[in-house]
Design a protein around this motif. Structure first.
Motif, PDB file in Angstrom:
ATOM      1  N   ALA A  73      22.273  -3.213 -52.423  1.00  0.00           N
ATOM      2  CA  ALA A  73      22.184  -2.916 -51.002  1.00  0.00           C
ATOM      3  C   ALA A  73      21.306  -3.941 -50.297  1.00  0.00           C
ATOM      4  O   ALA A  73      20.215  -4.249 -50.743  1.00  0.00           O
ATOM      5  CB  ALA A  73      21.620  -1.516 -50.796  1.00  0.00           C
ATOM      6  N   ASP A  74      21.820  -4.486 -49.181  1.00  0.00           N
ATOM      7  CA  ASP A  74      21.014  -5.438 -48.441  1.00  0.00           C
ATOM      8  C   ASP A  74      21.029  -5.059 -46.972  1.00  0.00           C
ATOM      9  O   ASP A  74      20.923  -3.888 -46.652  1.00  0.00           O
ATOM     10  CB  ASP A  74      21.501  -6.865 -48.673  1.00  0.00           C
ATOM     11  CG  ASP A  74      20.339  -7.769 -49.090  1.00  0.00           C
ATOM     12  OD1 ASP A  74      19.354  -7.787 -48.364  1.00  0.00           O
ATOM     13  OD2 ASP A  74      20.440  -8.414 -50.121  1.00  0.00           O
ATOM     14  N   VAL A 111      30.193  -3.145 -48.693  1.00  0.00           N
ATOM     15  CA  VAL A 111      30.960  -2.953 -47.456  1.00  0.00           C
ATOM     16  C   VAL A 111      31.702  -1.626 -47.503  1.00  0.00           C
ATOM     17  O   VAL A 111      31.700  -0.856 -46.538  1.00  0.00           O
ATOM     18  CB  VAL A 111      31.949  -4.128 -47.246  1.00  0.00           C
ATOM     19  CG1 VAL A 111      32.942  -3.794 -46.128  1.00  0.00           C
ATOM     20  CG2 VAL A 111      31.175  -5.399 -46.897  1.00  0.00           C
ATOM     21  N   ARG A 112      32.333  -1.352 -48.639  1.00  0.00           N
ATOM     22  CA  ARG A 112      33.081  -0.105 -48.752  1.00  0.00           C
ATOM     23  C   ARG A 112      32.165   1.113 -48.687  1.00  0.00           C
ATOM     24  O   ARG A 112      32.525   2.163 -48.144  1.00  0.00           O
ATOM     25  CB  ARG A 112      33.877  -0.098 -50.072  1.00  0.00           C
ATOM     26  CG  ARG A 112      34.708   1.160 -50.295  1.00  0.00           C
ATOM     27  CD  ARG A 112      35.697   1.370 -49.165  1.00  0.00           C
ATOM     28  NE  ARG A 112      36.356   2.670 -49.243  1.00  0.00           N
ATOM     29  CZ  ARG A 112      36.768   3.355 -48.187  1.00  0.00           C
ATOM     30  NH1 ARG A 112      36.561   2.881 -46.967  1.00  0.00           N
ATOM     31  NH2 ARG A 112      37.375   4.508 -48.338  1.00  0.00           N
ATOM     32  N   SER A 113      30.967   0.977 -49.209  1.00  0.00           N
ATOM     33  CA  SER A 113      30.040   2.107 -49.264  1.00  0.00           C
ATOM     34  C   SER A 113      29.347   2.376 -47.938  1.00  0.00           C
ATOM     35  O   SER A 113      29.111   3.525 -47.572  1.00  0.00           O
ATOM     36  CB  SER A 113      28.989   1.846 -50.343  1.00  0.00           C
ATOM     37  OG  SER A 113      28.073   2.910 -50.433  1.00  0.00           O
ATOM     38  N   VAL A 114      29.033   1.321 -47.210  1.00  0.00           N
ATOM     39  CA  VAL A 114      28.182   1.464 -46.023  1.00  0.00           C
ATOM     40  C   VAL A 114      28.931   1.312 -44.706  1.00  0.00           C
ATOM     41  O   VAL A 114      28.653   2.016 -43.733  1.00  0.00           O
ATOM     42  CB  VAL A 114      27.023   0.443 -46.083  1.00  0.00           C
ATOM     43  CG1 VAL A 114      26.168   0.518 -44.831  1.00  0.00           C
ATOM     44  CG2 VAL A 114      26.175   0.680 -47.320  1.00  0.00           C
ATOM     45  N   PHE A 124      41.707   5.469 -40.877  1.00  0.00           N
ATOM     46  CA  PHE A 124      40.966   4.622 -41.818  1.00  0.00           C
ATOM     47  C   PHE A 124      39.507   4.611 -41.389  1.00  0.00           C
ATOM     48  O   PHE A 124      39.188   4.318 -40.236  1.00  0.00           O
ATOM     49  CB  PHE A 124      41.534   3.201 -41.818  1.00  0.00           C
ATOM     50  CG  PHE A 124      40.781   2.245 -42.708  1.00  0.00           C
ATOM     51  CD1 PHE A 124      40.718   2.439 -44.077  1.00  0.00           C
ATOM     52  CD2 PHE A 124      40.126   1.138 -42.170  1.00  0.00           C
ATOM     53  CE1 PHE A 124      40.026   1.562 -44.904  1.00  0.00           C
ATOM     54  CE2 PHE A 124      39.432   0.253 -42.982  1.00  0.00           C
ATOM     55  CZ  PHE A 124      39.384   0.470 -44.359  1.00  0.00           C
ATOM     56  N   ASP A 125      38.620   4.955 -42.316  1.00  0.00           N
ATOM     57  CA  ASP A 125      37.205   5.060 -41.933  1.00  0.00           C
ATOM     58  C   ASP A 125      36.423   3.766 -42.112  1.00  0.00           C
ATOM     59  O   ASP A 125      35.224   3.719 -41.862  1.00  0.00           O
ATOM     60  CB  ASP A 125      36.516   6.193 -42.713  1.00  0.00           C
ATOM     61  CG  ASP A 125      36.426   5.916 -44.211  1.00  0.00           C
ATOM     62  OD1 ASP A 125      36.953   4.877 -44.661  1.00  0.00           O
ATOM     63  OD2 ASP A 125      35.835   6.740 -44.927  1.00  0.00           O
ATOM     64  N   GLY A 126      37.092   2.703 -42.553  1.00  0.00           N
ATOM     65  CA  GLY A 126      36.393   1.438 -42.746  1.00  0.00           C
ATOM     66  C   GLY A 126      36.056   0.742 -41.439  1.00  0.00           C
ATOM     67  O   GLY A 126      36.748   0.886 -40.429  1.00  0.00           O
ATOM     68  N   LEU A 127      34.965  -0.001 -41.453  1.00  0.00           N
ATOM     69  CA  LEU A 127      34.502  -0.748 -40.283  1.00  0.00           C
ATOM     70  C   LEU A 127      34.798  -2.233 -40.506  1.00  0.00           C
ATOM     71  O   LEU A 127      34.343  -2.812 -41.495  1.00  0.00           O
ATOM     72  CB  LEU A 127      32.992  -0.542 -40.107  1.00  0.00           C
ATOM     73  CG  LEU A 127      32.326  -1.049 -38.831  1.00  0.00           C
ATOM     74  CD1 LEU A 127      32.815  -0.252 -37.628  1.00  0.00           C
ATOM     75  CD2 LEU A 127      30.808  -0.948 -38.954  1.00  0.00           C
ATOM     76  N   PRO A 128      35.598  -2.872 -39.639  1.00  0.00           N
ATOM     77  CA  PRO A 128      35.842  -4.318 -39.800  1.00  0.00           C
ATOM     78  C   PRO A 128      34.510  -5.065 -39.903  1.00  0.00           C
ATOM     79  O   PRO A 128      33.627  -4.870 -39.059  1.00  0.00           O
ATOM     80  CB  PRO A 128      36.603  -4.686 -38.524  1.00  0.00           C
ATOM     81  CG  PRO A 128      37.217  -3.409 -38.066  1.00  0.00           C
ATOM     82  CD  PRO A 128      36.245  -2.325 -38.444  1.00  0.00           C
TER      83      PRO A 128
END
Length: 319
Positions: A73-74, A111-114, A124-128
């Motif tokens: 995590a960063d 990216v997928r986790s946060v 789709f719950d992903g954030l570009p």
């Protein structure tokens, strides 16, 4: 020049100076400055920045992270698009001190986790997301170059589920660092740029001395302390001592007092107080002897009285 190239060493991917990058750019103002500098030297980052409103940049709190304590995590941020449409995009920044072969997978996991949008009925719950990996070294490093080898043109730009750029800190111009409105950001980037170049590191950092004097004392001391810890990964103790002395002269000129100076002053003050107390006791002893002689006591009696007085004083101190 004493320049050490980046190496393919996974053990190098997380070293003491990675927290230095995190400390510097967890603050939105500093990250914004870094992004603006980066946009000038990296075409993809520049195009990305032209489509978002950096005035809306905010950090995604650590509590949002679902990544376990592996060090993956960063720093994650979100920002509004420039069009004003009610949509967000993500920015993830990562620092690497070595050529970690698992970098792309690590970023994909993070990216997928946060980077998620929690909205009802969203398909789709992903954030570009734009991921930017910063590294420092005398050799350029971009594992994305060969990532699309073998794929038909249709898949070019679609292999990764996020946009991604690798940026060498050394590419950020010295002029931008020196002119930076935030001295901590400018000096921090410079320390990272020249960590591999001992011949120029000291002189480049000392170019900030006129700006450094404007920092509040606590801010200046914290910055120098962080840079010192960071540079231990690259230079030896003698070099650090020379650098510390160079900045110490600057600090003393402008009223900065190091932690060592504070300790030495306290030690000197304590020694002075102890010596003053000893001198006072010696004077009291001499005065007592003079009075006892005036009233006619023998030398043996005077010694006996002084011994009893000293014993009484010691017993009071023990309480």
């Amino acid at each position: 020049k004493n320049i050490i190239p980046m190496t393919y060493n996974n053990n190098n991917s997380r070293r003491a100076h990675d927290p230095f990058f995190r400390w510097l750019f967890a603050e939105v103002k500093r990250l914004r400055l870094l992004l603006e500098f980066t946009g000038k030297v990296d075409r993809e980052v520049g195009e990305f920045l032209s489509s978002v409103n950096l005035g809306t940049l905010e950090r995604i709190p650590d509590s949002y992270s679902e990544v376990d304590e592996t060090g993956d995590a960063d720093l994650a941020f979100r920002v509004n698009v420039l069009t004003g449409a009610p949509v967000l995009v993500g920015i993830m920044v990562e620092h690497k001190s070595g050529r970690d072969p698992d970098t792309i997978n690590q970023i994909a996991r993070y990216v997928r986790s946060v980077m998620k949008i929690h909205q009802e009925n969203r398909v789709f719950d992903g954030l570009p997301t734009m991921a930017i990996i910063f590294y420092n070294g005398c050799e350029n490093w971009n594992p994305l170059k060969n990532l699309e080898d073998g794929y038909p043109e249709f898949f070019h730009g679609r292999v990764l589920p996020f946009a991604c750029s690798f940026v060498n800190m050394a590419d950020i111009p010295d002029s931008d660092c020196l002119a930076c409105e935030d001295i901590t950001t400018g000096m921090g980037i410079t320390a990272m740029k020249y960590a591999f170049d001992k011949d120029n590191l000291r002189s480049k950092l000392l170019q900030f001395k006129e700006s450094f004097q404007k920092l509040p004392t606590d801010v200046g001391l914290t910055l120098l302390s962080k840079i010192n810890v960071y540079l231990r990964e690259y230079v030896d103790e003698d070099y650090l001592k020379e650098l510390e002395m160079a900045f110490k002269s600057v600090g003393q000129k402008y009223g900065f007092v190091s932690a060592g100076d504070v300790f030495r002053k306290r030690l000197a003050d304590a020694h002075a107080e102890t010596q003053e107390a000893k001198d006072k006791l010696a004077q009291n002893k001499a005065d007592t002897e003079a009075v006892l002689r005036e009233i006619g006591l023998s030398e043996d009696k005077i010694v006996e009285v002084q011994t009893r007085l000293e014993a009484l004083q010691q017993s009071r101190l023990a309480k």
